[in-house]
Design an enzyme around this catalytic site. Structure first.
Site, mmCIF file in Angstrom:
data_model
loop_
_atom_site.group_PDB
_atom_site.id
_atom_site.type_symbol
_atom_site.label_atom_id
_atom_site.label_comp_id
_atom_site.label_asym_id
_atom_site.label_seq_id
_atom_site.Cartn_x
_atom_site.Cartn_y
_atom_site.Cartn_z
ATOM 1 N N ILE A 13 0.672 -1.307 -0.020
ATOM 2 C CA ILE A 13 -0.142 -0.268 0.033
ATOM 3 C C ILE A 13 0.652 1.292 -0.052
ATOM 4 O O ILE A 13 0.326 2.202 -0.117
ATOM 5 C CB ILE A 13 -1.044 0.001 1.232
ATOM 6 C CG1 ILE A 13 -0.244 -0.032 2.641
ATOM 7 C CG2 ILE A 13 -2.104 -1.109 1.230
ATOM 8 C CD1 ILE A 13 -0.789 0.187 3.734
ATOM 9 N N GLY A 14 2.039 1.081 0.198
ATOM 10 C CA GLY A 14 2.688 2.328 0.191
ATOM 11 C C GLY A 14 4.429 2.059 -0.005
ATOM 12 O O GLY A 14 4.896 0.872 0.373
ATOM 13 N N LYS A 15 5.089 3.075 -0.385
ATOM 14 C CA LYS A 15 6.818 3.022 -0.496
ATOM 15 C C LYS A 15 7.428 4.215 0.176
ATOM 16 O O LYS A 15 6.756 5.088 -0.073
ATOM 17 C CB LYS A 15 7.210 2.527 -1.972
ATOM 18 C CG LYS A 15 6.666 1.183 -2.658
ATOM 19 C CD LYS A 15 7.199 1.204 -4.004
ATOM 20 C CE LYS A 15 6.817 -0.101 -4.580
ATOM 21 N NZ LYS A 15 7.292 -0.360 -5.853
ATOM 22 N N GLY A 27 11.535 1.699 3.417
ATOM 23 C CA GLY A 27 11.158 0.375 2.708
ATOM 24 C C GLY A 27 9.542 0.482 2.319
ATOM 25 O O GLY A 27 8.916 1.451 2.123
ATOM 26 N N VAL A 87 5.526 -0.740 2.484
ATOM 27 C CA VAL A 87 4.531 -0.818 3.643
ATOM 28 C C VAL A 87 3.342 -1.568 3.001
ATOM 29 O O VAL A 87 2.842 -1.524 1.940
ATOM 30 C CB VAL A 87 3.742 0.762 3.957
ATOM 31 C CG1 VAL A 87 2.621 0.358 5.230
ATOM 32 C CG2 VAL A 87 5.038 1.563 4.361
ATOM 33 N N LYS A 126 5.777 -1.843 7.911
ATOM 34 C CA LYS A 126 6.646 -1.435 7.117
ATOM 35 C C LYS A 126 7.893 -2.137 7.317
ATOM 36 O O LYS A 126 8.337 -2.410 8.473
ATOM 37 C CB LYS A 126 6.912 -0.043 7.756
ATOM 38 C CG LYS A 126 7.870 0.994 7.102
ATOM 39 C CD LYS A 126 7.942 2.435 7.279
ATOM 40 C CE LYS A 126 7.533 2.877 8.673
ATOM 41 N NZ LYS A 126 7.804 4.144 8.774
ATOM 42 N N ASP A 135 9.751 15.679 10.506
ATOM 43 C CA ASP A 135 9.367 15.252 9.090
ATOM 44 C C ASP A 135 7.758 15.467 9.073
ATOM 45 O O ASP A 135 7.176 14.625 8.666
ATOM 46 C CB ASP A 135 9.689 13.989 8.662
ATOM 47 C CG ASP A 135 9.753 13.606 7.176
ATOM 48 O OD1 ASP A 135 9.878 14.808 6.412
ATOM 49 O OD2 ASP A 135 9.515 12.726 6.845
#
Length: 790
Positions: free
Chosen positions: A488-490, A494, A496, A510, A606
């Protein structure tokens, strides 16, 4: 004649949900030469044959192809009714635990198995029967009972992968009760009809969306299709439409059997033209299903809606998760209208047992229509019992038997690991989310499951909080061995993955790039920070894994994705202004807690819209603490000297120049987020003119020039109270001061955002330049969540 229903669990429509989870689906386009079947159709408890919707149901007492145990009786209805077929006037009754039907199969492959039940009045009270039904060791019905109040026959339908010469149907009465059946159907369907990944399923819902009920006479496989009206959430969001012009253009033989022609000739259609000026962003259908059971969902489409090719595109949503862009001409490559097609996917509902399917309009104005023709939901049932495999099939099933034995050993190991895990690890609150797994479900896992590279940092892992440690085996189970379709994500750390723990808890996993040895500092920081903090507006760490050179973090799953997902460059529905304010307030509370209440003070470092996540109720939670810096930050230590880290466009300019990181560096980044929320555009956009490319610079200039209304997201025009907008602009401007001394604390930002929300909710809209400050009068201080000092 009585209306014949597929027996299932029914519920009214449910609340509208929509959000993006970018999973592709597999479109089935297999072809198959298939002819209409003529057997087996069995009239149980009778020697007579009866024609029922073009099929001859042969009496089981006179059929040469059917055998059944001798410990049975037949019964005849004492009040035969013309409202139902004559196949329901008789029944075969079984009283022995080993009762069974046996018949020769017509070939190997997927079969429809339909069991017909109707508790007519007779010397035996059929409504009192309680029994189990199984096929070769596969349980179909458990503790099944047909209530006496049933006025129509109940039909339980299954699709079963049968690769045996004999089909054996077992009836097992419960206790001193008995079993019965009125009629039985078993026949082959075309190859590829049901995916290999879900070989055995039970039909729960079959819906003709936007059309009339489809009867058995109008379906090539004698299926009934119910109306969708009782399942749709907002009926006014779509209208029924019928194809009166285009002939159906099937692309493969299989497609002709997947649904009735009538299903593809009608649809529910969304359009801004249908809603009298009210813009509905999507339409949702809700269904009640068995909890914690996997289900195969099949959605049917046929574009007779668009006036010409490639003029209608829209989104298909599953639960609250975006599933697929429906683009018949671009993605599927069709070159003509009225081509039937479908998508299959798996879902495992949580404890709520809800399945929700939505179609949604795209933001682009030229694609302001969406449609759905049909929908089916099938519950996946267990695997075959190898003990029931006939010896004649041995040569064909050696590999399967070996696999089952190996699987049993693996399951034993998993069970032991799970037992230890359940006893040792604390569990967060359950959620009622769904896991969506796209075919093929016989999935290939990551090539890094057995790592040979050595990560030199992993020896430090024992110093972490061991109460949060999760075995690698549990991670593999939760993510199906890091199945690509659950990605579902990068990020820099790394990938996810979406996952499900054994107890049904949905998680985000993650995983660092396996074996690279990179990101250990972030890994260690994330665990250290999150094990020290606990707050409603901070994402919770469920656990971590530092095993076999892996670095894996497991978080609570945030159902509605990131804040950025809802602002721009996506197909999500827009957020109204009040909800945007509430999200900003939630994120501000989380940051205020970090700065003032958590272990001497923590600087996130962040803050950006992708690191503000939303749960199922749109509650904002700050995430991703890999770059965070821990305190103490007191009066004598106001900053930390450190190398520059963060995201370009959000970086505090003073931190960038001096490398001195302070809590108000987070405040600057949060100011950029505030402008993103207001303007619905990224922090940096190189495609824009030079004076607009940097959102912070452009936003401050516009605010200082009194032109804040000109930078507001067009979707918010007319929604914002002028005084709320003015106050919001002041907050953003303060946060974005060049020097950190000129910026407010997060406590002050939170206070001002609460005030902006109060101004938005007030009924009296004062002039834009009315400077009257009534915070102390209007604001309810109980709404301000003060961060506890630890």
């Amino acid at each position: 004649m009585a209306k014949l229903h597929i027996h299932g669990v029914h519920a009214p429509g449910f609340t509208l949900f929509f959000i993006s989870l970018q999973y592709p689906l597999l479109l089935l386009t297999l072809s198959s030469a298939y002819t209409t079947q003529t057997k087996h159709f069995i009239n149980c408890g009778s020697s007579n044959s009866i024609n029922y919707f073009t099929r001859d149901f042969v009496g089981d007492a006179s059929s040469d192809s059917v055998s059944f145990t001798k410990q049975n009786t037949s019964t005849l209805s004492s009040n035969q009714s013309s409202s139902v077929s004559a196949i329901y006037d008789t029944a075969r009754i079984f009283r022995s635990p080993s009762s069974r039907y046996a018949l020769d199969t017509t070939g190997k492959g997927t079969h429809i198995v339909r069991l017909h039940f109707f508790p007519f009045a007779s010397t035996s009270n059929l409504s009192e029967a309680v029994f189990n039904v199984s096929v070769n060791g596969l349980t179909l019905l458990s503790s099944f009972q047909v209530p006496s109040s049933t006025n129509s026959p109940v039909v339980e339908e299954f699709f079963l992968s049968i690769n045996r010469a004999k089909f054996v149907l077992h009836f097992s009465p419960q206790g001193s009760s008995f079993a019965f059946i009125n009629a039985l159907e078993v026949f082959l369907v075309p190859d590829g009809f049901i995916p290999d990944s879900a070989p055995n399923v039970r039909t729960v819902y079959r819906i003709n969306v936007g059309g009339d009920e489809v009867t058995l006479a109008n379906d090539s496989l004698w299926r009934s299709w119910d109306l969708d009206d009782s399942y749709i959430d907002v009926p006014n969001a779509a209208q029924n439409s019928t194809n009166n012009e285009s002939a159906l253009n099937y692309q493969a033989d299989l497609d002709k059997f997947l649904a009735s022609d009538h299903v593809y000739q009608t649809a529910k259609v969304m359009s801004v033209n249908f809603t009298n000026g009210t813009l509905y962003r999507n339409t949702t259908w809700g269904f009640k299903v068995s909890t914690n059971a996997r289900h195969l969902v099949r959605v049917h489409f046929c574009d007779f809606i668009s006036p010409s090719l490639n003029t209608v595109r829209f989104n298909l949503y599953s639960y609250q998760n975006f599933t697929e862009l429906i683009d018949p001409y671009g993605k599927n490559g069709f070159r003509e209208r009225a081509v039937p097609f479908h998508y299959d996917f798996l879902v495992k509902p949580g404890s709520s047992g809800l399945v929700k399917i939505s179609i949604g309009l795209l933001n682009a104005s030229i694609y302001q229509q969406a449609y759905l023709n049909g929908l089916e939901i099938m519950e996946i049932i267990g695997s075959w019992d190898s003990d029931f495999m006939p010896s004649e099939e041995h040569n064909h099933n050696v590999s399967l038997i070996i696999g089952l034995v190996s699987g049993s050993v693996t399951l034993l190991c998993i069970f032991v690991s799970a037992s230890i895990f359940i006893c040792k690890y604390r569990k967060p609150k359950r959620t009622d989310m769904s896991v969506w797994t796209l075919f093929p479900a016989l999935r290939g896992g990551s090539s890094h499951s057995e790592l040979t590279e050595q990560t030199r940092h992993c020896s430090v892992a024992p110093n972490f909080n061991l109460e949060l440690k999760i075995p690698l085996a549990e991670i593999h189970f939760a993510t199906n061995n890091f199945y690509d379709k659950l990605l579902i994500g990068k990020g820099g750390f790394g990938n996810v993955y979406r996952g499900t723990l054994r107890d049904g808890i949905e998680v985000a996993v993650k995983r660092s790039k396996p074996g690279s040895g990179q990101g250990f500092s972030e890994f260690q920081t994330e665990i250290t920070v999150l094990s020290k903090i606990c707050h409603r507006h901070l994402v919770s760490l469920i656990g971590y894994c530092a095993e076999r050179f892996e670095m894996i973090l497991v978080y609570e799953f945030m159902e509605k994705g990131s804040l950025r997902d809802h602002l721009y460059n996506s197909d999500f529905p827009y957020l109204p202004w009040k909800q945007r304010l509430e999200i900003c307030i939630g994120a501000a509370r989380g940051l205020d807690y970090l700065h003032r209440g958590a272990a001497g003070g923590i600087i996130h470092r962040d803050i950006k819209s992708t690191n503000i996540l939303l749960d199922e109720n749109y509650v904002a939670k700050v995430a991703d603490f890999g770059l965070s810096k821990l305190g103490p930050l007191d009066q004598s230590h106001t900053h930390v000297s450190t190398g520059i880290k963060g995201t370009f466009g959000y970086l505090d300019p003073e931190y960038f120049k001096t490398q001195k990181l302070t809590k108000r560096s987070d405040v600057y980044s949060f100011g950029v987020v505030l402008l993103e929320v207001l303007c619905a555009r990224p922090a940096i956009d190189p495609s824009l003119p030079g004076d607009q490319a940097n959102l912070a610079e452009w936003g401050i200039t516009s605010i200082q020039n009194g032109a804040i209304e000109q930078i507001v997201d067009p979707l918010l025009v007319g929604q914002i109270n002028p005084n709320s907008l003015r106050k919001y602009g002041e907050i953003a401007e303060k946060c974005l001061q060049e020097e950190d001394e000129g910026r407010p604390s997060m406590k002050d930002v939170l206070w001002d955002l609460e005030y902006a929300l109060q101004l938005q909710q007030t009924d009296v809209k004062r002039d834009m330049h009315d400077d009257t400050d009534q915070r102390l009068v209007n604001i309810d201080s109980s709404n301000c969540e003060e961060a506890p000092i630890i």
